[in-house]
Write a protein that holds these residues in place. Structure first.
Motif, short mmCIF file in Angstrom:
data_model
loop_
_atom_site.label_atom_id
_atom_site.label_comp_id
_atom_site.label_asym_id
_atom_site.label_seq_id
_atom_site.Cartn_x
_atom_site.Cartn_y
_atom_site.Cartn_z
N ASP A 4 0.81 -1.21 0.00
CA ASP A 4 0.00 0.00 0.00
C ASP A 4 0.85 1.27 0.00
N LYS A 5 2.17 1.12 -0.06
CA LYS A 5 3.06 2.27 -0.18
C LYS A 5 3.63 2.37 -1.60
N LYS A 6 3.08 1.58 -2.52
CA LYS A 6 3.60 1.54 -3.88
C LYS A 6 2.58 2.07 -4.88
N ILE A 7 3.10 2.49 -6.03
CA ILE A 7 2.26 2.83 -7.17
C ILE A 7 2.49 1.77 -8.24
N ALA A 8 1.41 1.19 -8.74
CA ALA A 8 1.50 0.19 -9.82
C ALA A 8 1.47 0.89 -11.17
N VAL A 9 2.40 0.53 -12.04
CA VAL A 9 2.40 1.02 -13.41
C VAL A 9 2.01 -0.15 -14.30
N VAL A 10 0.87 -0.04 -14.96
CA VAL A 10 0.36 -1.14 -15.78
C VAL A 10 0.97 -1.04 -17.17
N ASP A 11 1.62 -2.11 -17.60
CA ASP A 11 2.33 -2.14 -18.88
C ASP A 11 1.40 -2.57 -20.00
N LEU A 27 11.07 10.67 -8.27
CA LEU A 27 10.33 11.71 -7.56
C LEU A 27 9.99 11.29 -6.14
N GLY A 28 10.48 10.10 -5.73
CA GLY A 28 10.39 9.70 -4.33
C GLY A 28 9.31 8.70 -3.98
N ALA A 29 8.67 8.08 -4.98
CA ALA A 29 7.64 7.08 -4.70
C ALA A 29 8.03 5.76 -5.34
N TYR A 30 7.88 4.67 -4.60
CA TYR A 30 8.27 3.36 -5.11
C TYR A 30 7.21 2.88 -6.10
N THR A 31 7.68 2.25 -7.21
CA THR A 31 6.77 1.75 -8.23
C THR A 31 7.09 0.30 -8.57
N GLU A 32 6.09 -0.39 -9.04
CA GLU A 32 6.26 -1.75 -9.58
C GLU A 32 5.48 -1.85 -10.87
N ILE A 33 6.04 -2.60 -11.82
CA ILE A 33 5.38 -2.83 -13.10
C ILE A 33 4.44 -4.03 -12.96
N LEU A 34 3.20 -3.85 -13.35
CA LEU A 34 2.23 -4.95 -13.37
C LEU A 34 1.72 -5.15 -14.80
N SER A 35 1.29 -6.35 -15.09
CA SER A 35 0.67 -6.65 -16.38
C SER A 35 -0.81 -6.29 -16.34
N ASN A 36 -1.36 -5.94 -17.49
CA ASN A 36 -2.80 -5.67 -17.57
C ASN A 36 -3.62 -6.93 -17.29
N GLU A 37 -2.96 -8.10 -17.36
CA GLU A 37 -3.68 -9.35 -17.12
C GLU A 37 -3.56 -9.83 -15.68
N ASP A 38 -2.86 -9.09 -14.82
CA ASP A 38 -2.81 -9.45 -13.40
C ASP A 38 -4.19 -9.33 -12.78
N GLU A 41 -7.11 -8.65 -7.51
CA GLU A 41 -6.64 -8.79 -6.12
C GLU A 41 -5.25 -8.20 -5.97
N GLN A 42 -4.42 -8.29 -7.03
CA GLN A 42 -3.07 -7.75 -6.96
C GLN A 42 -3.05 -6.23 -6.94
N PHE A 43 -4.12 -5.62 -7.47
CA PHE A 43 -4.18 -4.16 -7.54
C PHE A 43 -4.76 -3.53 -6.27
N LYS A 44 -5.48 -4.30 -5.49
CA LYS A 44 -6.28 -3.73 -4.42
C LYS A 44 -5.48 -3.01 -3.34
N ASN A 45 -4.27 -3.45 -3.07
CA ASN A 45 -3.51 -2.86 -1.97
C ASN A 45 -2.52 -1.79 -2.39
N LYS A 65 -6.42 -5.14 -22.90
CA LYS A 65 -7.46 -4.52 -22.08
C LYS A 65 -7.12 -4.74 -20.60
N ILE A 66 -8.05 -4.36 -19.72
CA ILE A 66 -7.85 -4.56 -18.29
C ILE A 66 -9.22 -4.67 -17.63
N ASP A 67 -9.28 -5.33 -16.49
CA ASP A 67 -10.54 -5.49 -15.76
C ASP A 67 -11.08 -4.10 -15.39
#
Length: 603
Positions: A4-11, A27-38, A41-45, A65-67
């Motif tokens: 919940d301290k991360k920003i998801a970047v959807v590829d 800019l000081g915020a942690y990010t992780e790359i996620l797939s549009n097919e994840d 539940e993976q996005f909720k937090n 596409k994405i959900d």
């Protein structure tokens, strides 16, 4: 780090997906790359979600596409380019082909920047970077227009209550003047300020390296002598101890003049345990008659692996004891089509199938795989690397192989006349020619392989030349690059194609031209003003059996986008005359192309 301290970047396959993640981290915020097919539940937090750009059209059947439920999680969402169009479409809006593709700078009029959190700190008129062929035509319910350009009404939109925003431009590139302000606003909206730094990366990556490399194993690192492999060595040595890291420098025959001798001396000063192998004949033999850039890169990548295997054998190193190390960084992976939906721009020598298989089996370690060049330089500084190393110009792993253009591409009938007629609106003195070979480019996140346009030297106004180059590559898809011929008011009637062979003789010729250029850069003390300056040999001249040289100086921070460098005319003339004094060189061109639409390297 808690999710919940991360920003998801959807590829969605865009060339900028990882650049967005990297920019937000800086800019000081942690990010992780996620797939549009994840899964949802993976996005909720996550604290925030960014939908990246992509090469597809959202209305195409097989486009990613994405959900849509992700947009109902109550988590702030920022859609960029394709991501903006997709989120709009999923919420009931409309997207169509614009009929007027934009690749380059544009001005956005911000209607009320102080009214919304996402636009605070922006001015009423902002210079941004566009790269799109489609655009939003109708907004979903609840959305407002925050900003528009002359050709794009819905360039900046949002629903402030739901904290869902969409922008047609790219805030993550340096060419969007205040893109960092917009991204910082989104970070603040997500409440994740100050959650990442390079210092935190060092601490995290050392733990990862120590977990990946078991105590009984060591690392055999492929070294080019550039910033990336040098910093990779220092980080591996810090994590494992210098006695568990060994370097291999392969002399391919396509290095710069005196490069191997200089590297051996300088790397020794840094404490490298370095093995040097002269494999030049193997590279020359394997590249006889090869012209296709992808095939050339594949050959180079496989030859590097062969050289590593021979070195391990001759040094009596147990293969089961040694992992292969590489200084791979983000652009190497992205431009090789290394993400699920990304379009291959070029295969990097450290991403050929044989190496990819070793990565998947856990036999390769790449400690810089998450970083861009500027982050690598900052990391190097923190690890004690002297500034003369961190400030070195990037040099491609395949070396001069990708700076010797050997492919022929015929010129479309009547295209020269059509372009000449079109560009007369800028200046009646403009002359144009097309060169009979292609170069690699990137337009709308896709690889292009097109001819290059030559302009005569009709003006010394760099801004006008920039405008013409941008307009020409937007208007004519058959060209992806524009150069001009310094000091020449009149162009030759035609440039003749000459076969260019990747042998020692011609690589020596390019080495001499490259050395001449960099000698002038250092003597004029402007080396550090330029991010990178490829010196390229191209297969054409005014007469048969002549070749020409292209100067490609660029300004950049992260290599994913770049502006051509406005060089002092006296310096440029000095380079031109010095290079033309080398036997076998016909002309010296200067590259006016930004990235996009042209890649920094010509192949």
């Amino acid at each position: 780090m808690e999710s919940d301290k991360k920003i998801a970047v959807v590829d969605f396959g865009g060339q900028y997906a990882h650049l967005i993640a990297s920019r937000v981290r800086r800019l000081g915020a942690y990010t992780e790359i996620l797939s549009n097919e994840d899964s949802i539940e993976q996005f909720k937090n996550y604290a925030g979600i960014i939908f990246s750009g992509g090469p597809s059209s959202v209305y195409e059947k097989d486009s990613p596409k994405i959900d849509p439920e992700i947009l109902n999680l109550g988590i702030p969402v920022l859609g960029i380019c394709y991501g903006h169009q997709l989120s709009t479409l999923l919420m009931g809006g409309k997207v169509e082909n614009s009929g007027n593709a934009e690749y380059g700078p544009a001005n956005i009029e911000i209607k009320n920047p102080k009214k919304y959190e996402i636009s605070r700190g922006l001015s009423n008129l902002e210079k941004v970077w566009m790269s799109h062929g489609d655009e939003v035509r109708k907004l979903p319910e609840g959305f407002e227009v925050y900003g528009s350009s002359d050709s794009c009404e819905f360039a900046f939109v949002g629903d402030d209550k739901r904290k869902i925003y969409g922008i047609q431009f790219h805030p993550e590139v340096t060419h969007t003047t205040h893109g960092n302000i917009l991204l910082s606003n989104f970070i603040r909206i997500c409440s994740v300020e100050h959650s990442w730094s390079v210092d935190q990366f060092i601490e995290r990556e050392i733990k990862i390296i120590q977990e990946h490399v078991s105590p009984e194993r060591k690392v055999f690192l492929l070294v080019s002598g550039g910033v990336d492999s040098t910093v990779a060595y220092l980080l591996l040595a810090k994590a494992l101890g210098a006695d568990r890291v060994r370097g291999l420098l392969v002399d391919t025959g396509f290095m710069r003049k005196n490069e191997v001798t200089d590297l051996k001396l300088n790397l020794k000063k840094l404490g490298f345990d370095l093995t040097v192998r002269d494999e030049s004949e193997a590279f020359y033999n394997a590249l006889v008659g090869k012209v296709d850039p992808e095939e050339k890169r594949m050959i180079v990548g496989n030859l590097f692996l062969d050289a590593q295997a021979r070195a391990v054998s001759e040094l009596n190193l147990n293969p089961k004891e040694w992992l292969l190390g590489q200084g791979t960084i983000y652009p190497d992976t992205i431009e090789s089509g290394g993400t699920k939906h990304s379009h291959k721009i070029k295969t990097h020598h450290n991403r050929v199938p044989a190496i990819q298989a070793l990565i998947e089996s856990g036999e390769i370690i790449e400690p810089l795989r998450d970083l861009y060049k500027d982050e690598v330089r900052e990391l190097g500084t923190k690890l004690g690397l002297p500034s003369e190393w961190t400030e070195r110009h990037p040099f491609p792993g395949p070396g001069l192989v990708v700076r010797m253009i050997a492919t022929k591409k015929d010129i479309e009938a009547n295209l020269e006349n059509e372009i000449q007629s079109y560009l007369q609106k800028f200046n009646s003195k403009i002359q144009t020619r097309l060169l009979p070979f292609p170069s690699v480019g990137v337009q709308g996140d896709q690889r292009t392989y097109a001819n290059c346009l030559v302009l005569n030297d009709f003006t010394e106004d760099w801004e006008l030349l920039d405008k013409i180059a941008t307009d020409a590559t937007n208007k004519f898809r058959s060209i992806n690059r524009v150069v001009f011929l310094p000091g020449e008011i009149n162009l030759p009637v035609k440039y003749l194609f000459t076969e260019l062979h990747l042998n020692r003789e011609l690589s020596d010729l390019l080495r001499e031209a490259d050395s001449t250029v960099f000698s002038i850069l250092h003597n004029r003390n402007i080396h550090n003003e330029i991010w990178q300056m490829p010196v390229v040999m191209v297969p054409c001249g005014r007469e048969v059996d002549q070749f020409s040289i292209v100067l490609r100086p660029v300004e950049s921070n992260e290599a994913m986008t770049a502006n051509f460098y406005r060089m002092d005319r006296a310096v440029l003339n000095k380079m031109k005359h010095s290079i033309r004094s080398i036997s076998g060189i016909s002309d010296v061109f200067f590259d006016l192309t930004n990235k996009p639409p042209g890649t920094i390297e010509w192949e």
